[in-house]
Design an enzyme around this catalytic site. Structure first.
Site, PDB file in Angstrom:
ATOM      1  N   HIS A  74      -5.067  -8.888   9.164  1.00 28.01           N
ATOM      2  CA  HIS A  74      -4.683  -8.543   7.793  1.00 28.01           C
ATOM      3  C   HIS A  74      -4.786  -7.034   7.605  1.00 28.01           C
ATOM      4  CE1 HIS A  74      -9.094  -9.110   7.116  1.00 28.01           C
ATOM      5  NE2 HIS A  74      -8.958  -8.161   6.209  1.00 28.01           N
ATOM      6  N   ASN A 114     -16.095  -8.258   0.109  1.00 24.56           N
ATOM      7  CA  ASN A 114     -15.023  -7.510  -0.543  1.00 24.56           C
ATOM      8  C   ASN A 114     -13.987  -8.463  -1.139  1.00 24.56           C
ATOM      9  OD1 ASN A 114     -13.010  -5.748  -1.317  1.00 24.56           O
ATOM     10  ND2 ASN A 114     -12.424  -5.176   0.762  1.00 24.56           N
ATOM     11  N   HIS A 174      -6.515  -4.519   6.211  1.00 22.29           N
ATOM     12  CA  HIS A 174      -7.679  -3.744   5.809  1.00 22.29           C
ATOM     13  C   HIS A 174      -8.135  -2.888   6.989  1.00 22.29           C
ATOM     14  CE1 HIS A 174      -9.110  -6.440   2.200  1.00 22.29           C
ATOM     15  NE2 HIS A 174      -8.133  -5.610   1.863  1.00 22.29           N
ATOM     16  N   HIS A 210      -9.112 -14.284   1.367  1.00 22.28           N
ATOM     17  CA  HIS A 210      -9.667 -12.934   1.364  1.00 22.28           C
ATOM     18  C   HIS A 210      -8.595 -11.916   0.987  1.00 22.28           C
ATOM     19  CE1 HIS A 210     -11.968  -9.435   2.565  1.00 22.28           C
ATOM     20  NE2 HIS A 210     -11.021  -9.096   3.430  1.00 22.28           N
ATOM     21  N   ASP A 269     -10.836  -2.480   8.578  1.00 24.47           N
ATOM     22  CA  ASP A 269     -11.652  -3.080   9.633  1.00 24.47           C
ATOM     23  C   ASP A 269     -10.823  -3.923  10.595  1.00 24.47           C
ATOM     24  OD1 ASP A 269     -11.208  -4.889   7.551  1.00 24.47           O
ATOM     25  OD2 ASP A 269     -13.118  -5.921   7.797  1.00 24.47           O
TER      26      ASP A 269
END
Length: 249
Positions: free
Chosen positions: A101, A195, A103, A164, A105
């Site tokens: 995804h 988050n 993000h 998420h 990280d």
């Protein structure tokens, strides 16, 4: 982690002076079996060093990564260290990286992978989100349910629904019975939802139920952060979602 082979009880751990500081630990790599490893790098979230997990998959035709190291657009030390570890310890080229995804990280190390000639793929939505965050765009070629093989190792990339984020996918290794849930799945060590800036709390539970149906044969489920055990992490995620909803009443 009772599913690990006895000879894999050790932890392969490496650090570099460049990547490690008093605030942020360096890379760690943990074998799940002879072919699959968890790579863990650290980023800063709320002033605390937080671990982020990804996969290293050994095949006959080279290495497949799931997610980059946790990096930023101006510091890709974690992914650089990850590539160095693979070169020094596995002695195979990295053929592909799947990012789950958009993000940092998950996609933060794309530029480092591109420098090394590694192809990076994602869904079209993740590619769009990566660019909006200021990162290079992965190739947005994955459909919502894509299975392919590299070196006789089948790999399934699957979108179970929003949670998420709107674009979170999981990776299933049918030969290994390993499910990489990424940040859609919360570790049994987690006490909160983490988050939620891009979360869809109304659909998250349905997406987890979908995973429980689709991958009921999973022996190991690896979440995006913290420790992994077995499929209890899926049920634990549902419990956390319920507690979060109750706290908002």
């Amino acid at each position: 982690m009772r599913y690990l082979f006895p000879f894999l009880s050790f932890l392969l751990f490496t650090t570099s002076a460049q990547a490690q500081s008093a605030q942020r630990p360096g890379l760690s790599v943990t074998p799940l079996n002879k072919q699959v490893y968890v790579h863990t790098t650290y980023g800063m979230y709320g002033g605390t060093a937080v671990p982020a997990n990804g996969l290293i998959i050994r095949t006959k035709d080279g290495i497949v990564l799931v997610d980059t190291g946790w990096d930023t657009d101006n510091n890709t030390d974690n992914t650089r260290e990850l590539l160095q570890w693979i070169s020094q310890n596995l002695h195979q080229p990295v053929r592909l990286c799947i990012v789950t995804h958009g993000h940092e990280d998950r996609v933060g190390g794309i530029s480092e992978l591109r420098k090394a000639g590694v192809r990076v793929v994602s869904t079209p939505l993740t590619a769009q989100k990566s660019v909006k965050l200021g990162f290079e765009s992965p190739e947005g070629i994955l459909s919502n349910d894509t299975t392919f093989s590299i070196g006789n190792e089948p790999i399934r990339c699957y979108f179970p629904g929003q949670g998420h984020t709107a674009d979170n996918i999981v990776v299933w290794l049918p030969n290994q019975k390993i499910l990489y849930g990424g940040c859609l799945v919360k570790s049994v060590a987690a006490f909160g939802m983490g988050n939620l800036a891009d979360a869809n709390l109304n659909e998250w539970g349905n997406s987890i139920q979908n995973l429980m149906t689709q991958f009921k044969s999973a022996r190991i489920v690896v979440p995006g952060h913290d420790e992994w055990t077995d499929t209890r992490s899926l049920a634990h995620t549902l419990q956390l979602l319920k507690k979060h909803a109750e706290s908002k009443k």
